[in-house]
Write a protein that holds these residues in place. Structure first.
Motif, PDB file in Angstrom:
ATOM      1  N   SER A 103      43.127   9.410 117.228  1.00  0.00           N
ATOM      2  CA  SER A 103      43.343  10.274 118.357  1.00  0.00           C
ATOM      3  C   SER A 103      43.118  11.603 118.016  1.00  0.00           C
ATOM      4  CB  SER A 103      44.719  10.169 118.626  1.00  0.00           C
ATOM      5  OG  SER A 103      45.000  11.025 120.110  1.00  0.00           O
ATOM      6  N   THR A 104      42.485  12.457 119.232  1.00  0.00           N
ATOM      7  CA  THR A 104      42.389  13.702 119.106  1.00  0.00           C
ATOM      8  C   THR A 104      43.386  14.715 119.901  1.00  0.00           C
ATOM      9  OG1 THR A 104      40.908  13.695 121.351  1.00  0.00           O
ATOM     10  CG2 THR A 104      39.649  13.400 119.077  1.00  0.00           C
ATOM     11  N   ARG A 105      44.011  13.880 120.370  1.00  0.00           N
ATOM     12  CA  ARG A 105      45.375  14.559 120.946  1.00  0.00           C
ATOM     13  C   ARG A 105      46.346  14.433 120.018  1.00  0.00           C
ATOM     14  NH1 ARG A 105      43.684  11.777 126.585  1.00  0.00           N
ATOM     15  NH2 ARG A 105      43.809  10.028 125.183  1.00  0.00           N
ATOM     16  N   HIS A 106      47.235  15.522 120.251  1.00  0.00           N
ATOM     17  CA  HIS A 106      48.416  15.882 119.026  1.00  0.00           C
ATOM     18  C   HIS A 106      49.695  16.525 119.847  1.00  0.00           C
ATOM     19  CE1 HIS A 106      46.012  14.786 115.589  1.00  0.00           C
ATOM     20  NE2 HIS A 106      44.975  15.247 116.125  1.00  0.00           N
ATOM     21  N   VAL A 107      50.670  15.860 119.710  1.00  0.00           N
ATOM     22  CA  VAL A 107      51.961  16.498 120.257  1.00  0.00           C
ATOM     23  C   VAL A 107      52.934  17.115 119.392  1.00  0.00           C
ATOM     24  CG1 VAL A 107      53.951  16.040 121.655  1.00  0.00           C
ATOM     25  CG2 VAL A 107      51.712  15.078 122.254  1.00  0.00           C
ATOM     26  N   ILE A 108      53.285  18.464 119.213  1.00  0.00           N
ATOM     27  CA  ILE A 108      54.210  19.112 118.255  1.00  0.00           C
ATOM     28  C   ILE A 108      55.363  19.182 118.885  1.00  0.00           C
ATOM     29  CG2 ILE A 108      54.389  20.916 116.667  1.00  0.00           C
ATOM     30  CD1 ILE A 108      51.368  21.097 116.568  1.00  0.00           C
ATOM     31  N   VAL A 109      56.657  18.977 118.362  1.00  0.00           N
ATOM     32  CA  VAL A 109      57.929  19.304 118.572  1.00  0.00           C
ATOM     33  C   VAL A 109      58.255  20.432 117.600  1.00  0.00           C
ATOM     34  CG1 VAL A 109      60.342  18.522 118.810  1.00  0.00           C
ATOM     35  CG2 VAL A 109      58.417  16.917 119.340  1.00  0.00           C
ATOM     36  N   SER A 110      58.586  21.704 118.179  1.00  0.00           N
ATOM     37  CA  SER A 110      59.006  22.881 117.416  1.00  0.00           C
ATOM     38  C   SER A 110      60.724  22.806 117.356  1.00  0.00           C
ATOM     39  CB  SER A 110      58.455  24.167 117.700  1.00  0.00           C
ATOM     40  OG  SER A 110      59.075  24.991 117.149  1.00  0.00           O
ATOM     41  N   LEU A 111      61.312  22.877 116.369  1.00  0.00           N
ATOM     42  CA  LEU A 111      62.675  23.100 116.282  1.00  0.00           C
ATOM     43  C   LEU A 111      62.970  24.518 115.567  1.00  0.00           C
ATOM     44  CD1 LEU A 111      63.667  19.510 114.498  1.00  0.00           C
ATOM     45  CD2 LEU A 111      63.484  20.379 116.896  1.00  0.00           C
ATOM     46  N   VAL A 112      62.283  25.387 115.717  1.00  0.00           N
ATOM     47  CA  VAL A 112      62.503  26.882 115.127  1.00  0.00           C
ATOM     48  C   VAL A 112      63.858  27.194 115.836  1.00  0.00           C
ATOM     49  CG1 VAL A 112      61.879  29.279 115.493  1.00  0.00           C
ATOM     50  CG2 VAL A 112      59.983  27.845 115.149  1.00  0.00           C
ATOM     51  N   GLU A 113      64.032  26.982 117.300  1.00  0.00           N
ATOM     52  CA  GLU A 113      65.464  27.054 117.737  1.00  0.00           C
ATOM     53  C   GLU A 113      65.941  25.603 118.046  1.00  0.00           C
ATOM     54  OE1 GLU A 113      65.806  29.963 121.102  1.00  0.00           O
ATOM     55  OE2 GLU A 113      63.809  30.394 120.807  1.00  0.00           O
ATOM     56  N   LYS A 114      66.925  25.252 116.977  1.00  0.00           N
ATOM     57  CA  LYS A 114      67.442  23.832 117.142  1.00  0.00           C
ATOM     58  C   LYS A 114      68.025  23.476 118.470  1.00  0.00           C
ATOM     59  CE  LYS A 114      66.528  23.577 112.579  1.00  0.00           C
ATOM     60  NZ  LYS A 114      65.244  23.392 112.350  1.00  0.00           N
ATOM     61  N   THR A 115      68.732  24.314 119.253  1.00  0.00           N
ATOM     62  CA  THR A 115      69.221  24.219 120.476  1.00  0.00           C
ATOM     63  C   THR A 115      68.237  24.275 121.503  1.00  0.00           C
ATOM     64  OG1 THR A 115      69.933  26.526 120.596  1.00  0.00           O
ATOM     65  CG2 THR A 115      71.603  24.926 119.728  1.00  0.00           C
ATOM     66  N   ARG A 116      66.867  24.805 121.276  1.00  0.00           N
ATOM     67  CA  ARG A 116      65.925  24.886 122.227  1.00  0.00           C
ATOM     68  C   ARG A 116      64.670  24.180 121.892  1.00  0.00           C
ATOM     69  NH1 ARG A 116      65.768  29.206 126.655  1.00  0.00           N
ATOM     70  NH2 ARG A 116      63.422  28.727 126.381  1.00  0.00           N
ATOM     71  N   PRO A 117      64.661  22.896 121.501  1.00  0.00           N
ATOM     72  CA  PRO A 117      63.311  22.278 120.802  1.00  0.00           C
ATOM     73  C   PRO A 117      62.052  22.623 121.963  1.00  0.00           C
ATOM     74  CG  PRO A 117      65.173  20.611 120.599  1.00  0.00           C
ATOM     75  CD  PRO A 117      65.500  21.926 121.568  1.00  0.00           C
ATOM     76  N   VAL A 118      61.014  22.801 121.587  1.00  0.00           N
ATOM     77  CA  VAL A 118      59.802  23.048 122.293  1.00  0.00           C
ATOM     78  C   VAL A 118      59.014  21.938 122.090  1.00  0.00           C
ATOM     79  CG1 VAL A 118      57.934  24.557 123.229  1.00  0.00           C
ATOM     80  CG2 VAL A 118      60.311  25.522 122.575  1.00  0.00           C
ATOM     81  N   VAL A 119      58.255  21.306 123.107  1.00  0.00           N
ATOM     82  CA  VAL A 119      57.110  20.265 122.933  1.00  0.00           C
ATOM     83  C   VAL A 119      56.079  20.676 123.595  1.00  0.00           C
ATOM     84  CG1 VAL A 119      56.486  17.910 123.423  1.00  0.00           C
ATOM     85  CG2 VAL A 119      58.894  18.288 123.220  1.00  0.00           C
TER      86      VAL A 119
END
Length: 146
Positions: A103-119
């Motif tokens: 796949s050329t598509r990638h999804v990243i979940v950031s946990l820099v702020e554990k109470t506000r994860p970003v996808v």
């Protein structure tokens, strides 16, 4: 360009990342074209799972067979960043080029702020060019900046 991920699967992605924290989570998003209908968790077998991910090869073969039998494909590869922003690192980009046949598509979940994860979602082509994708859902629009 966009990718459609149902809100339930977005929640599952975040949950997987939080469960595996401080190690990176990883897996595959199955579906058709740019529409995800299932999340497939994978084991991270990297020697440094806190900052890298490597999918377990046997599980990858099982996932490929599952996709083929159900006439679906890997819409995207996902993983988490436990201490950094949700943008592909140099290593992520290098690895993305190497697995472009999956796949050329990638999804990243950031946990820099554990109470506000970003996808966030990206397309990474064979020339290492990164393009951010809009994440569409089956409900209210998902905005990482909220």
């Amino acid at each position: 360009m966009s990718i459609k991920i149902p809100r339930l699967i977005l929640a599952e992605l975040i949950n997987h990342a939080l469960q595996d924290d401080p190690n990176e989570s990883c897996g595959l998003l199955l579906g058709t074209d740019d529409e995800v209908d299932e999340m497939h968790r994978m084991s991270n077998v990297n020697k440094k799972p806190i900052s890298r991910y490597t999918m377990q090869p046997g599980e990858l073969i099982e996932a490929q067979e599952k996709a083929k039998k159900s006439d679906r494909e890997f819409v995207a590869i996902y993983h988490s960043h436990t201490f950094t922003q949700g943008y592909p690192s140099k290593t992520d980009i290098k690895n993305a080029v190497a697995v472009a046949s999956i796949s050329t598509r990638h999804v990243i979940v950031s946990l820099v702020e554990k109470t506000r994860p970003v996808v966030r979602a990206f397309k990474i082509n064979g020339h290492s060019e990164v393009t951010e994708l809009v994440i569409q859902t089956d409900g209210e629009p998902y905005r990482a900046s909220d």
